[in-house]
Design an enzyme around this catalytic site. Structure first.
Site, short mmCIF file in Angstrom:
data_model
loop_
_atom_site.label_atom_id
_atom_site.label_comp_id
_atom_site.label_asym_id
_atom_site.label_seq_id
_atom_site.Cartn_x
_atom_site.Cartn_y
_atom_site.Cartn_z
CB SER A 185 -1.07 0.01 1.29
OG SER A 185 -1.66 1.13 1.42
NE ARG A 186 0.27 5.03 -4.92
CZ ARG A 186 -0.20 5.55 -5.98
NH1 ARG A 186 -1.21 6.70 -5.72
NH2 ARG A 186 0.23 5.37 -7.20
CE1 TYR A 246 -0.63 -0.71 -3.46
CE2 TYR A 246 -0.60 1.42 -4.83
CZ TYR A 246 -1.23 0.62 -4.03
OH TYR A 246 -2.21 1.03 -3.42
CG HIS A 257 -6.56 -1.41 -12.22
ND1 HIS A 257 -7.89 -1.86 -12.79
CD2 HIS A 257 -6.82 -1.28 -11.00
CE1 HIS A 257 -8.63 -1.91 -11.77
NE2 HIS A 257 -8.08 -1.53 -10.62
CE LYS A 275 -16.08 -4.61 -10.70
NZ LYS A 275 -16.58 -3.14 -10.39
CG ASP A 282 -17.23 1.20 -9.55
OD1 ASP A 282 -15.89 0.94 -9.38
OD2 ASP A 282 -18.03 0.67 -8.76
#
Length: 317
Positions: free
Chosen positions: A35-36, A57, A78, A96, A174
């Protein structure tokens, strides 16, 4: 055979859900979380039993213990994560839509294919056993019509990922991927697309409705919205049989098949055999067999969907 070691990229709700499925699946484990925010990564790593946590990441993707990376970041990130994973030789299961734009989708697929690395869009709907039954049952005859909706009321917040264009917001990316995806699975790629809808003040699509037409007059009617609640169910009509998918149709727990020459058949989902489990099992099976793409969720289908959703957004912009 050693357990398939996963790295989880991100710490949001879907990362936690799929991470828990991986941790519970025989022959798999969560080895690392990235994670950041390293504090969030450490917290989720503790929940999932992972031995490593990273504050970037890039570090996650470089971990030599990790065999596969599950990308659960917002859409717009992504490509960045998948590109790092592919460069490090890791298989990739990416939420997705595969990417936030057609160009990013095509680049991700090209990189994976050139490197010979497994990549799959995490379209868990395709791995739901009830959806698979609809897709493979020959008793429908010719499928003539698909109807599907997905909508809920979301308070407008230009900083939220659903409403922010820089985060890949909008109803189509979404939500729309599910009704459009059901039509794609059952009817293929449309000849024509006709859309209507409205935009939010931030410029993303707030709602959209479309008619997809196929050879011979076959059709799909799809509707998505961030401004109102919809049935979130679907039905499929063939020349010989009909399917009704209980809401939420993309993760149905009940399927009813009916027709003029048959008694209604009711199928209930085994909770342990849901679409999340199916998609991670597909990754493990593909790697065991040396495959770099999934036959259930092919990369060409992901690219075609990215182009279709882009066309839909263009029509209502």
């Amino acid at each position: 055979m050693k357990d398939l070691a996963w790295g989880i990229a991100a710490t949001g709700g879907i990362a936690r859900t799929v991470g828990a499925v991986i941790a519970a699946e025989p022959g798999m484990r969560v080895a690392a979380v990235g994670s950041r925010d390293v504090t969030r990564a450490r917290e989720l790593a503790g929940v999932l039993g992972a031995e490593s946590a990273y504050g970037s990441y890039a570090e996650l993707c470089a971990d030599p213990v990790v065999d596969a990376v599950y990308v659960a970041t917002p859409h717009a990130q992504h490509l960045e994560v998948a590109e790092a994973a592919i460069a490090n030789g890791k298989a990739v299961l990416c939420e997705k839509p595969l990417a936030a734009s057609v160009a990013d989708t095509e680049r991700m697929v090209r990189l994976a294919r050139e490197a010979g690395i497994f990549l799959m869009e995490a379209m868990w709907m395709r791995f739901n056993p009830l959806i698979r039954r609809v897709a493979t049952d020959p008793r429908f005859g010719e499928i003539r019509s698909v109807h599907a909706s997905f909508g809920f009321s979301s308070p407008y917040d230009p900083l939220h990922r659903l409403w922010a264009p820089e985060l890949g917001g909008g109803a189509l990316l979404d939500l729309g991927i599910y009704p459009f995806g059901l039509a794609q699975l059952l009817l293929g790629r449309p000849e024509r697309l006709s859309m209507t809808g409205s935009l939010a003040p931030s410029g993303v699509d707030a709602e959209a409705a479309g008619l997809l037409t196929y050879p011979g007059g076959r059709r799909a009617l799809v509707e998505v919205s961030l401004r109102g609640a919809f049935p979130n169910s679907a039905y499929v009509v063939g020349t010989e049989m009909r399917a009704d998918l209980q809401a939420p149709f993309w993760a149905p727990k009940r399927l009813v098949l009916s027709g003029p020459s048959m008694e209604p058949e009711v199928y209930d989902l085994d909770p342990a055999d849901n679409g999340y489990a199916g998609e991670v099992r597909e990754v493990r099976q593909a790697l065991a067999e040396g495959r770099t793409e999934s036959a259930v969720m092919p990369l060409d289908e992901s690219v075609a969907m990215a182009r279709l959703l882009a066309d839909a957004r263009e029509q209502i912009s």
